[in-house]
Design an enzyme around this catalytic site. Structure first.
Site, PDB file in Angstrom:
ATOM      1  N   ARG A  18      -5.834  -4.033   0.219  1.00 14.96           N
ATOM      2  CA  ARG A  18      -4.777  -3.199  -0.353  1.00 14.96           C
ATOM      3  C   ARG A  18      -4.635  -1.942   0.508  1.00 14.96           C
ATOM      4  NH1 ARG A  18      -5.211   1.069  -4.672  1.00 14.96           N
ATOM      5  NH2 ARG A  18      -3.048   1.603  -5.096  1.00 14.96           N
ATOM      6  N   HIS A  29       1.466   5.902  -1.723  1.00 16.76           N
ATOM      7  CA  HIS A  29       0.145   6.466  -1.989  1.00 16.76           C
ATOM      8  C   HIS A  29       0.175   7.935  -1.550  1.00 16.76           C
ATOM      9  CE1 HIS A  29      -4.270   5.268  -2.648  1.00 16.76           C
ATOM     10  NE2 HIS A  29      -4.237   6.588  -2.621  1.00 16.76           N
ATOM     11  N   GLU A  31      -1.404   6.024  -8.656  1.00 18.89           N
ATOM     12  CA  GLU A  31      -1.909   7.195  -9.377  1.00 18.89           C
ATOM     13  C   GLU A  31      -0.893   8.330  -9.561  1.00 18.89           C
ATOM     14  OE1 GLU A  31      -6.671   6.838  -8.453  1.00 18.89           O
ATOM     15  OE2 GLU A  31      -5.541   8.365  -7.399  1.00 18.89           O
ATOM     16  N   ASN A  52      -6.994   2.002 -11.353  1.00 18.84           N
ATOM     17  CA  ASN A  52      -8.053   2.643 -10.581  1.00 18.84           C
ATOM     18  C   ASN A  52      -9.026   3.254 -11.577  1.00 18.84           C
ATOM     19  OD1 ASN A  52      -6.355   1.967  -8.503  1.00 18.84           O
ATOM     20  ND2 ASN A  52      -5.821   4.060  -7.944  1.00 18.84           N
ATOM     21  N   TYR A  82     -12.917   4.809 -12.191  1.00 14.22           N
ATOM     22  CA  TYR A  82     -14.143   5.349 -11.602  1.00 14.22           C
ATOM     23  C   TYR A  82     -15.195   5.726 -12.641  1.00 14.22           C
ATOM     24  CZ  TYR A  82     -11.744   5.581  -7.115  1.00 14.22           C
ATOM     25  OH  TYR A  82     -11.083   5.245  -5.954  1.00 14.22           O
ATOM     26  N   GLU A 115      -8.921   0.246  -7.593  1.00 15.17           N
ATOM     27  CA  GLU A 115      -9.889   1.130  -6.938  1.00 15.17           C
ATOM     28  C   GLU A 115     -11.105   1.265  -7.841  1.00 15.17           C
ATOM     29  OE1 GLU A 115      -8.613   5.039  -5.731  1.00 15.17           O
ATOM     30  OE2 GLU A 115      -6.716   4.305  -4.914  1.00 15.17           O
TER      31      GLU A 115
END
Length: 453
Positions: A74, A118, A163, A301, A303, A358
């Site tokens: 990606r 992005h 995002e 994404n 985390y 991500e």
């Protein structure tokens, strides 16, 4: 049971963070080119002018991916490399680079996944108001349609934007990211609405111009919520916490539903409409119809997250982390549970196939005396997170793939080169690449489709 047989194991990067060649071969300026020239904005004055020099070294980087057994890559296209002014004349040299990259990936049997935005907003469009200008719906969708037409014979999967929580929240509210502004809250809601409309219009036009059927999604982010215990009331509290809008107006962008409900449900969440009503732009039924163009998958994404329990007042409450709670080099909490409960709750609400677009961590990686990079802490982190993702898959969540962030160490936005997220170590003085221990571990994960996790 395990991961599905066609599960995609991938790596992820973004254009500004790795490409370099910021002012070469006709590329136009983007907002990060400008932001990094401002004194005091980026750690120690770093910039992406050279970054990992991927623009010149992409063949080497694809070879390293192949060595790690990577199945999907990606990456983002820098809008200003293809359209130096954002619209109008195409920069053929910039376009050629992306065609050569895609060809190299296909030759290595690595599936390309293109992200259209992005955060690389062309500076010429920023000067015309950028996301504040409703015309950006056309600017972005025309660019997206062009990319779909150019690459759809070789590329099947596209993400529109990455995002929006970050590029609106950090770029225009806190100002720590490009373009480095702190604008009125009202303006951020208008920009967010334009982002979603641009996404919807892009989906519409891309399907019209593509040379064959393509698959389109979006890649938002957010802190996930997971229950303190598996008691029904704590699970419900975690669900409620994740799906409520952020009451902090100065950080309102950090939520799931304001960005995803309009796409999948055709409406903004009711609690947000009530809470934010004094700041909202005009939003018509036609706008909502455009935003909710059907998409094929949902990127996330992820985390970290917060542990949540049901309070005595019947409202979710965040459980305080214990002293010495594990954290990454960047200070982010290590919460593997978020990769079970995040996808679980998102799939429950939106019923869309999910890609983890991500996930990863920053480590204090160094080259050891044996010339290798021993990042056992990254391996431990990923093993814990991937076990949870596997559990979610086994429990019926439609998870199609996982993209580790990041393929290689790179320019980490306002942190410059202070943080290392990659499975490939980059010596920025020489551009030497070294696959870290985690990269060899990941090759085994891919080869065995995560069976040993």
């Amino acid at each position: 049971m395990s991961f599905r047989n066609d599960f995609v194991w991938g790596q992820a990067t973004s254009a500004y963070q790795i490409e370099g060649a910021a002012f070469q071969d006709g590329k136009g300026w983007d907002i990060w080119d400008v932001f990094c020239k401002e004194e005091g904005k980026v750690f120690e004055g770093h910039s992406g002018d050279v970054a990992c020099d991927h623009y010149h070294r992409f063949r080497e980087d694809v070879a390293l991916m192949k060595k790690m057994g990577v199945q999907g890559y990606r990456f983002s296209i820098n809008w200003s490399r293809v359209f130096p002014n954002g619209t109008g004349t195409v920069n053929e040299k910039g376009l050629k680079f992306y065609h050569e990259l895609v060809d190299e990936l296909c030759a290595a049997n690595i599936e390309p996944y293109i992200t259209l935005y992005h955060w690389e907003l062309p500076y010429e469009l920023y000067k015309k108001g950028g996301w504040m200008n409703r015309e950006i719906v056309e600017w972005f969708s025309d660019y997206a349609a062009f990319i779909a037409k150019e690459f759809s014979d070789k590329v099947t999967h596209f993400f529109t934007v990455n995002e929006p929580q970050c590029f609106i929240g950090l770029g225009y509210m806190t100002g720590v990211h490009a373009p480095g502004l702190k604008v009125p809250v009202r303006d951020t809601f208008l920009m967010a609405h334009h982002v979603l409309m641009a996404h919807g219009m892009a989906v519409k036009k891309m399907r019209q111009t593509a040379k064959r059927d393509i698959l389109i999604g979006i890649a938002p982010t957010g802190s996930m919520s997971y229950p303190d215990t598996e008691r029904p009331e704590d699970i419900e509290a975690a669900r409620m916490h994740l799906m409520q809008v952020n009451p902090d107006l100065q950080n309102w962008t950090w939520n799931v539903t304001w960005w995803s409900d309009p796409i999948f449900r055709g409406e903004y969440p009711e609690d947000g409409l009530r809470l934010y009503k004094d700041y909202l732009p005009t939003m018509t039924p036609e706008d909502m119809k455009l935003i909710s163009q059907p998409i094929d998958f949902y990127g996330q994404n992820i985390y970290n997250g917060n542990r949540i329990r049901m309070g005595k007042d019947g409202k979710p409450e965040v459980v305080k982390r214990y002293d010495g709670f594990p954290k990454t080099a960047l200070g982010w909490p290590v919460t593997p549970e978020c990769l079970y409960w995040g996808p679980y709750f998102l799939y429950e609400r939106y019923q869309s196939p999910i890609y983890i677009t991500e996930n990863g961590l920053s480590c204090h990686d160094t080259v050891s005396s044996d010339g290798k990079v021993h990042d056992q802490n990254r391996i431990d982190f990923l093993e814990g997170y991937l076990k949870q993702l596997k559990h979610a898959s086994e429990d019926g969540v439609d998870i199609r793939g996982y993209f580790h962030w990041s393929l290689m160490d790179n320019f980490e936005w306002h942190s410059g080169y202070a943080d290392r997220f990659g499975m490939i170590y980059v010596d920025y003085r020489t551009q030497e690449r070294i696959i870290k221990d985690s990269g060899y571990w990941y090759e085994k994960v891919i080869r065995e489709n995560g069976e040993f996790l």
